[in-house]
Design an enzyme around this catalytic site. Sequence first.
Site, PDB file in Angstrom:
ATOM      1  N   SER A 128       0.826  -1.211   0.000  1.00 35.53           N
ATOM      2  CA  SER A 128       0.000   0.000   0.000  1.00 35.53           C
ATOM      3  C   SER A 128       0.854   1.253   0.000  1.00 35.53           C
ATOM      4  O   SER A 128       1.954   1.267   0.570  1.00 35.53           O
ATOM      5  CB  SER A 128      -0.902  -0.004   1.236  1.00 35.53           C
ATOM      6  OG  SER A 128      -1.547   1.242   1.399  1.00 35.53           O
ATOM      7  N   TYR A 153      -2.394  -0.156  10.012  1.00 32.77           N
ATOM      8  CA  TYR A 153      -2.574  -0.728   8.680  1.00 32.77           C
ATOM      9  C   TYR A 153      -1.281  -0.606   7.877  1.00 32.77           C
ATOM     10  O   TYR A 153      -0.799  -1.572   7.277  1.00 32.77           O
ATOM     11  CB  TYR A 153      -3.718  -0.030   7.954  1.00 32.77           C
ATOM     12  CG  TYR A 153      -3.820  -0.392   6.491  1.00 32.77           C
ATOM     13  CD1 TYR A 153      -4.186  -1.677   6.099  1.00 32.77           C
ATOM     14  CD2 TYR A 153      -3.538   0.544   5.496  1.00 32.77           C
ATOM     15  CE1 TYR A 153      -4.274  -2.014   4.750  1.00 32.77           C
ATOM     16  CE2 TYR A 153      -3.624   0.215   4.154  1.00 32.77           C
ATOM     17  CZ  TYR A 153      -3.989  -1.063   3.785  1.00 32.77           C
ATOM     18  OH  TYR A 153      -4.059  -1.405   2.466  1.00 32.77           O
TER      19      TYR A 153
END
Length: 327
Positions: A128, A153
């Site tokens: 990501s 995350y």
Amino acid sequence: MSKILVTGAAGFIGFHLSQKLLNRGETIVAIDNINSYYDVSLKKARLEQIETNKEFRFYQLDIADRTSISELFFQNDFDYVIHLAAQAGVRHSLKNPHAYVDSNLVGFVNILEGCRHSNIKHLVYASSSSVYGANKKIPFSTEDNVDHPISLYAATKKANELMAYSYSHLYGLPTTGLRFFTVYGPWGRPDMAYFMFTKAILAGEPINVFNNGKMRRDFTYIDDIVEGIIRVMNHIPKSLDSGEGVAYKVYNIGNNQPVELLKFIEMLENSLGKKAMKNFLPMQPGDVPMTYADIDDLRGDVGFQPKTPLEVGLERFVSWYQRYYQS
């Protein structure tokens, strides 16, 4: 024809990727736990688009279930694994951290173990742009230091890259991580800003514009992402540039054209034919002011070049949204 495992196949990217691979004549074994992080009916509707294809087999499995994942690999002879399953969302990680540990850490180890005990040609996995945190150097390069994640995350995605390197180094498993930059398009995720904006604007409700709209995002259309994933799958890494002989690589995959949030909202308004009522708010915890992908490596190695202008991609999304929700 290859046999490919796609994890997270009921998800946004996994669905589109599976559909494209099936159209190419590949055999797809797909898994997803169909969790309730967002609307389960949307996930099931995605699967309904492809489940009748005779080359598609779907299993509702949780990647955190070590026994089930081990059995899946034992029972199949996969050529490639494209690992997209994960607990997504920066803000949700502030509320439910254990979901990220279970899926993004434990689950990733289970996939790595399955791959190393099988004759996998290449593992491609989702990372990501969040790993860049509050990086001020732009565009974001895979050469940049990413040791300061500002959300759990992001930390789990950085951990995935480190874990993949270990398996590439120890077991010769070819791995490639893809740092996705703000993927959007039809059948997208309802927790993404463009999706929530669309819903609110059509309902005549105000939209929350964080950091007072002073943000820029590298919006990347789903078809371009899928094309990039397939190109990467077929490009097995040989070694690091350092000459260590490790079959490991990480790429940015983005549009390489960041857009101001207020400009993005204006484009969305034009596609919807309706103005938004804006509720300006400060920056949210874990969020970043800008994302901007340096894609030179991906362009050079596999010829990746995003082709979809934002205006075109938003028109396609809005057209799908209105058909799906208002028909």
